[in-house]
Write an enzyme that holds these catalytic residues in place. Structure first.
Site, PDB file in Angstrom:
ATOM      1  N   ILE A 284      -3.186 -32.924  25.504  1.00 28.39           N
ATOM      2  CA  ILE A 284      -2.748 -34.265  25.094  1.00 28.39           C
ATOM      3  C   ILE A 284      -3.849 -34.950  24.283  1.00 28.39           C
ATOM      4  CG2 ILE A 284      -1.787 -36.460  25.883  1.00 28.39           C
ATOM      5  CD1 ILE A 284      -1.029 -35.040  28.529  1.00 28.39           C
TER       6      ILE A 284
ATOM      7  N   SER B 197      -0.090 -40.270  35.956  1.00 25.24           N
ATOM      8  CA  SER B 197       1.008 -39.305  35.926  1.00 25.24           C
ATOM      9  C   SER B 197       2.184 -39.829  36.738  1.00 25.24           C
ATOM     10  CB  SER B 197       0.501 -38.004  36.548  1.00 25.24           C
ATOM     11  OG  SER B 197       1.570 -37.158  36.861  1.00 25.24           O
ATOM     12  N   ALA B 198       3.370 -39.355  36.379  1.00 27.88           N
ATOM     13  CA  ALA B 198       4.564 -39.668  37.171  1.00 27.88           C
ATOM     14  C   ALA B 198       4.433 -39.128  38.585  1.00 27.88           C
ATOM     15  CB  ALA B 198       5.794 -39.068  36.499  1.00 27.88           C
TER      16      ALA B 198
ATOM     17  N   ARG C  16      10.751 -24.163  44.506  1.00 30.63           N
ATOM     18  CA  ARG C  16       9.284 -24.245  44.607  1.00 30.63           C
ATOM     19  C   ARG C  16       8.948 -25.387  45.559  1.00 30.63           C
ATOM     20  NH1 ARG C  16       6.015 -25.454  39.090  1.00 30.63           N
ATOM     21  NH2 ARG C  16       7.115 -27.432  39.283  1.00 30.63           N
TER      22      ARG C  16
ATOM     23  N   ARG D 188      14.018 -33.255  34.631  1.00 27.71           N
ATOM     24  CA  ARG D 188      12.766 -33.935  34.323  1.00 27.71           C
ATOM     25  C   ARG D 188      12.893 -34.686  33.003  1.00 27.71           C
ATOM     26  NH1 ARG D 188      12.444 -32.362  38.715  1.00 27.71           N
ATOM     27  NH2 ARG D 188      10.748 -31.268  39.797  1.00 27.71           N
TER      28      ARG D 188
ATOM     29  N   PHE E  42      -8.904 -38.804  29.259  1.00 28.20           N
ATOM     30  CA  PHE E  42      -8.033 -37.676  29.589  1.00 28.20           C
ATOM     31  C   PHE E  42      -8.714 -36.661  30.505  1.00 28.20           C
ATOM     32  CE2 PHE E  42      -6.513 -38.774  25.236  1.00 28.20           C
ATOM     33  CZ  PHE E  42      -5.166 -38.940  25.496  1.00 28.20           C
TER      34      PHE E  42
ATOM     35  N   TYR F 203      -4.164 -33.271  43.722  1.00 33.58           N
ATOM     36  CA  TYR F 203      -4.193 -33.694  42.305  1.00 33.58           C
ATOM     37  C   TYR F 203      -3.605 -35.097  42.177  1.00 33.58           C
ATOM     38  CZ  TYR F 203      -2.311 -34.391  37.616  1.00 33.58           C
ATOM     39  OH  TYR F 203      -1.971 -34.948  36.409  1.00 33.58           O
TER      40      TYR F 203
ATOM     41  N   LYS G 176      -5.883 -30.590  36.392  1.00 33.55           N
ATOM     42  CA  LYS G 176      -4.477 -31.016  36.515  1.00 33.55           C
ATOM     43  C   LYS G 176      -3.542 -30.005  37.168  1.00 33.55           C
ATOM     44  CE  LYS G 176      -3.116 -29.151  32.080  1.00 33.55           C
ATOM     45  NZ  LYS G 176      -2.276 -29.236  30.913  1.00 33.55           N
TER      46      LYS G 176
ATOM     47  N   LYS H 287      -5.161 -39.087  41.126  1.00 34.65           N
ATOM     48  CA  LYS H 287      -4.591 -40.049  40.163  1.00 34.65           C
ATOM     49  C   LYS H 287      -4.364 -41.405  40.832  1.00 34.65           C
ATOM     50  CE  LYS H 287      -4.406 -37.399  36.584  1.00 34.65           C
ATOM     51  NZ  LYS H 287      -5.397 -37.611  35.527  1.00 34.65           N
TER      52      LYS H 287
HETATM   53  P1  NAD Z   1      -6.003 -30.386  29.525  1.00 33.37           P
HETATM   54  O1  NAD Z   1      -6.568 -29.581  30.623  1.00 33.37           O
HETATM   55  O2  NAD Z   1      -5.430 -29.670  28.341  1.00 33.37           O
HETATM   56  O3  NAD Z   1      -7.097 -31.414  28.989  1.00 33.37           O
HETATM   57  C1  NAD Z   1      -8.091 -31.971  29.826  1.00 33.37           C
HETATM   58  C2  NAD Z   1      -9.433 -31.788  29.132  1.00 33.37           C
HETATM   59  O4  NAD Z   1     -10.441 -32.367  29.956  1.00 33.37           O
HETATM   60  C3  NAD Z   1      -9.805 -30.314  28.936  1.00 33.37           C
HETATM   61  O5  NAD Z   1     -10.166 -30.100  27.589  1.00 33.37           O
HETATM   62  C4  NAD Z   1     -10.989 -30.101  29.891  1.00 33.37           C
HETATM   63  O6  NAD Z   1     -11.910 -29.161  29.379  1.00 33.37           O
HETATM   64  C5  NAD Z   1     -11.562 -31.509  29.971  1.00 33.37           C
HETATM   65  N1  NAD Z   1     -12.308 -31.803  31.202  1.00 33.37           N
HETATM   66  C6  NAD Z   1     -11.920 -31.629  32.483  1.00 33.37           C
HETATM   67  N2  NAD Z   1     -12.875 -32.062  33.328  1.00 33.37           N
HETATM   68  C7  NAD Z   1     -13.894 -32.543  32.549  1.00 33.37           C
HETATM   69  C8  NAD Z   1     -15.155 -33.124  32.839  1.00 33.37           C
HETATM   70  N3  NAD Z   1     -15.593 -33.296  34.084  1.00 33.37           N
HETATM   71  N4  NAD Z   1     -15.935 -33.498  31.801  1.00 33.37           N
HETATM   72  C9  NAD Z   1     -15.534 -33.316  30.525  1.00 33.37           C
HETATM   73  N5  NAD Z   1     -14.357 -32.768  30.201  1.00 33.37           N
HETATM   74  C10 NAD Z   1     -13.542 -32.388  31.202  1.00 33.37           C
HETATM   75  O7  NAD Z   1      -4.908 -31.366  30.150  1.00 33.37           O
HETATM   76  P2  NAD Z   1      -3.840 -32.295  29.446  1.00 33.37           P
HETATM   77  O8  NAD Z   1      -2.505 -31.722  29.710  1.00 33.37           O
HETATM   78  O9  NAD Z   1      -4.234 -32.601  28.061  1.00 33.37           O
HETATM   79  O10 NAD Z   1      -3.968 -33.587  30.353  1.00 33.37           O
HETATM   80  C11 NAD Z   1      -4.824 -34.657  30.019  1.00 33.37           C
HETATM   81  C12 NAD Z   1      -4.790 -35.694  31.132  1.00 33.37           C
HETATM   82  O11 NAD Z   1      -3.449 -36.128  31.329  1.00 33.37           O
HETATM   83  C13 NAD Z   1      -5.264 -35.166  32.489  1.00 33.37           C
HETATM   84  O12 NAD Z   1      -6.009 -36.184  33.130  1.00 33.37           O
HETATM   85  C14 NAD Z   1      -3.975 -34.889  33.233  1.00 33.37           C
HETATM   86  O13 NAD Z   1      -4.134 -34.989  34.614  1.00 33.37           O
HETATM   87  C15 NAD Z   1      -3.080 -35.994  32.694  1.00 33.37           C
HETATM   88  N6  NAD Z   1      -1.648 -35.640  32.768  1.00 33.37           N
HETATM   89  C16 NAD Z   1      -1.209 -34.502  32.191  1.00 33.37           C
HETATM   90  C17 NAD Z   1       0.137 -34.154  32.293  1.00 33.37           C
HETATM   91  C18 NAD Z   1       0.656 -32.887  31.680  1.00 33.37           C
HETATM   92  O14 NAD Z   1       1.771 -32.492  31.976  1.00 33.37           O
HETATM   93  N7  NAD Z   1      -0.063 -32.207  30.803  1.00 33.37           N
HETATM   94  C19 NAD Z   1       1.024 -34.998  32.983  1.00 33.37           C
HETATM   95  C20 NAD Z   1       0.532 -36.169  33.546  1.00 33.37           C
HETATM   96  C21 NAD Z   1      -0.815 -36.487  33.434  1.00 33.37           C
HETATM   97  C1  UD1 Z   2       4.435 -30.695  37.490  1.00 30.89           C
HETATM   98  C2  UD1 Z   2       3.589 -31.185  38.630  1.00 30.89           C
HETATM   99  C3  UD1 Z   2       3.285 -32.653  38.410  1.00 30.89           C
HETATM  100  C4  UD1 Z   2       2.630 -32.861  37.059  1.00 30.89           C
HETATM  101  C5  UD1 Z   2       3.563 -32.304  35.983  1.00 30.89           C
HETATM  102  C6  UD1 Z   2       3.006 -32.414  34.628  1.00 30.89           C
HETATM  103  C7  UD1 Z   2       4.221 -29.771  40.516  1.00 30.89           C
HETATM  104  C8  UD1 Z   2       4.920 -29.705  41.838  1.00 30.89           C
HETATM  105  N1  UD1 Z   2       4.288 -30.961  39.878  1.00 30.89           N
HETATM  106  O1  UD1 Z   2       5.630 -31.440  37.473  1.00 30.89           O
HETATM  107  O2  UD1 Z   2       2.449 -33.145  39.426  1.00 30.89           O
HETATM  108  O3  UD1 Z   2       2.402 -34.243  36.819  1.00 30.89           O
HETATM  109  O4  UD1 Z   2       3.796 -30.921  36.262  1.00 30.89           O
HETATM  110  O5  UD1 Z   2       1.906 -31.552  34.465  1.00 30.89           O
HETATM  111  O6  UD1 Z   2       3.604 -28.805  40.062  1.00 30.89           O
HETATM  112  N2  UD1 Z   2      10.390 -24.738  36.813  1.00 30.89           N
HETATM  113  C9  UD1 Z   2      11.046 -23.531  36.878  1.00 30.89           C
HETATM  114  N3  UD1 Z   2      10.361 -22.394  36.576  1.00 30.89           N
HETATM  115  C10 UD1 Z   2       9.050 -22.394  36.208  1.00 30.89           C
HETATM  116  C11 UD1 Z   2       8.376 -23.645  36.134  1.00 30.89           C
HETATM  117  C12 UD1 Z   2       9.079 -24.787  36.465  1.00 30.89           C
HETATM  118  O7  UD1 Z   2      12.235 -23.472  37.195  1.00 30.89           O
HETATM  119  O8  UD1 Z   2       8.475 -21.305  35.961  1.00 30.89           O
HETATM  120  C13 UD1 Z   2      11.146 -25.973  37.090  1.00 30.89           C
HETATM  121  C14 UD1 Z   2      10.590 -26.818  38.225  1.00 30.89           C
HETATM  122  O9  UD1 Z   2      11.158 -26.444  39.439  1.00 30.89           O
HETATM  123  C15 UD1 Z   2      11.011 -28.214  37.774  1.00 30.89           C
HETATM  124  C16 UD1 Z   2      10.977 -28.148  36.241  1.00 30.89           C
HETATM  125  O10 UD1 Z   2      11.052 -26.764  35.917  1.00 30.89           O
HETATM  126  O11 UD1 Z   2      12.336 -28.489  38.152  1.00 30.89           O
HETATM  127  C17 UD1 Z   2       9.711 -28.711  35.630  1.00 30.89           C
HETATM  128  O12 UD1 Z   2       8.579 -28.112  36.261  1.00 30.89           O
HETATM  129  P1  UD1 Z   2       7.082 -28.344  35.732  1.00 30.89           P
HETATM  130  O13 UD1 Z   2       7.028 -28.092  34.274  1.00 30.89           O
HETATM  131  O14 UD1 Z   2       6.179 -27.564  36.603  1.00 30.89           O
HETATM  132  O15 UD1 Z   2       6.854 -29.900  35.913  1.00 30.89           O
HETATM  133  P2  UD1 Z   2       7.018 -30.817  37.241  1.00 30.89           P
HETATM  134  O16 UD1 Z   2       7.380 -30.025  38.416  1.00 30.89           O
HETATM  135  O17 UD1 Z   2       7.907 -31.941  36.862  1.00 30.89           O
END
Ligand code: NAD
Ligand code: UD1
Length: 338
Positions: free
Chosen positions: A13, A125-126, A292, A231, A81, A149, A85, A153
């Protein structure tokens, strides 16, 4: 020109948000320890924008080296960020998550205080809504988490609420992301998970590229349109733009604000699977598997508040998201390589 420090800016992100910030003429500094990212991202950002942001390879848990960034630069705002995660890993290695996510954030707040930086966007995060009482979920819903995790948050949100309560001149946005997928339309940056993907979209793209045999669908007996989990998938570029809009809000001295960032629309696993097949033009084999642990049937956002207060409205639909995820994976079958 305002300077934005982006922690974790090399990640999924973060990198998309850096591109959006550069496009909006912000001066960007990235700090990342590359734990879950690759230095090649900097080059890709340059190809997309023509700009290479200043980059510090520093762990935000390392106070002294983190402080150097604040000493050397005049920072107007921080987007935080950086964090770990993976939900499953956090259950097995809780201290790793508490240490990394909490200490990095405590250091950040301390340094922002010391160097008089008053604007912070935090990646929440949600997941903080746990199993919601109903959908769509708005920002007033109860908060309860089900894994370490998620707890990091919620703890950070609580910490920031406490901090803002007594520091009225501190502007802070808690952004609760729903499920970001998709990639930049150039196909140069995207999601690059290590090992077996935990999340749905990267799993589908790895089946499509031939790395995995079939998609396991976790349960088809949920109380949803077709029995599979629902989702709120949001294109990562929409999410990135949400951060830029949030900064504009903070710069009006907003104080503490909290927004859901999603599309407001639920999509089931089978619907996403079908949309992906349409985008890539061939079949993606799947098998129905057991549920799951910890999954809920439906989770999608009410995003009215973000629309009213910062003008945020997602532009991309599921077909766009699938097209861009596939374009990224197709062009980078092994993730980031030179
Ligand atoms: P990501 O892992 O791709 O990016 C996180 C970055 O932070 C990585 O490049 C990692 O190297 C860096 N990092 C981790 N710990 C660090 C530290 N101590 N010091 C410096 N750098 C560090 O993850 P993302 O998907 O881009 O997510 C970004 C943020 O959004 C995270 O905080 C995650 O929890 C939150 N978030 C992500 C999702 C998702 O689905 N991807 C959903 C909700 C919230
Ligand atoms: C997951 C995390 C959530 C995090 C979010 C974004 C869990 C329990 N929750 O959410 O905390 O904020 O990712 O990073 O891990 N699915 C399949 N097959 C797969 C993978 C997923 O059927 O191989 C289904 C899951 O059951 C779910 C949907 O796809 O219904 C989305 O799953 P996923 O992408 O893992 O996201 P979340 O579970 O919403």
């Amino acid at each position: 020109m305002k300077t934005i420090l982006v922690t974790g800016g090399m990640g999924y992100i973060g990198s998309h948000t850096v591109v959006e910030l550069i496009n909006k003429n912000y001066d960007v500094i990235i700090v990342d320890n590359l734990y879950n990212s690759n230095k090649i991202v900097l080059k890709r950002i340059n190809i997309i924008t023509g700009v290479t942001p200043k980059f510090y390879e520093v762990d935000c848990c390392d106070y002294n080296n983190f402080e150097k960034i604040f000493k050397e630069n005049k920072i107007d705002a921080v987007i935080h960020f950086a964090g770990l995660k993976a939900v499953g890993e956090s259950v097995n290695l809780p201290l790793k998550y508490y240490q990394n996510n909490l200490i990095s954030t405590l250091n950040l707040i301390d340094l922002m205080n010391k160097y008089n930086v008053k604007n912070l966007v935090f990646s929440s995060s949600a997941t903080v809504y746990g199993a919601p009482k109903s959908v769509p979920i708005d920002e007033t819903f109860d908060l309860h988490v089900t894994n370490p995790y998620g707890r990091t948050k919620l703890m950070i949100e609580d910490m920031l609420r406490d901090y803002c309560f007594v520091n009225k001149d501190f502007n802070c946005a808690l952004l609760r992301y729903f499920n970001p997928i998709g990639a930049h339309k150039s196909g140069l940056i995207g999601e690059n998970p290590n090992g077996i993907p935990n999340n749905l979209m990267p799993y589908i793209t790895q089946v499509a590229i031939g790395k995995r045999e079939f998609l396991g669908i976790f349960g088809n007996d949920y109380n949803t349109v077709d029995g599979t989990g629902v989702r709120d998938y949001i294109h990562v570029c929409d999410l990135a733009l949400g951060h830029v809009l949030t900064l504009d809000k903070l710069f009006t001295n907003s104080g503490l604000v909290t927004y859901n960032l999603g599309t407001g629309k639920g999509t089931s696993v089978l619907e996403l699977h079908d949309a992906f097949e349409k985008a890539c033009g061939f079949k993606i084999p799947y098998k129905i598997m057991p549920r799951r642990a910890g999954d809920i049937d439906s989770c999608y956002a009410n995003c009215d508040k973000a629309y009213k207060e910062i003008g945020f409205k997602a532009q991309y639909n599921i077909d766009d998201m699938c097209k861009d995820s596939w374009n990224w994976q197709k062009n980078n079958p092994d993730g980031y390589t030179e």
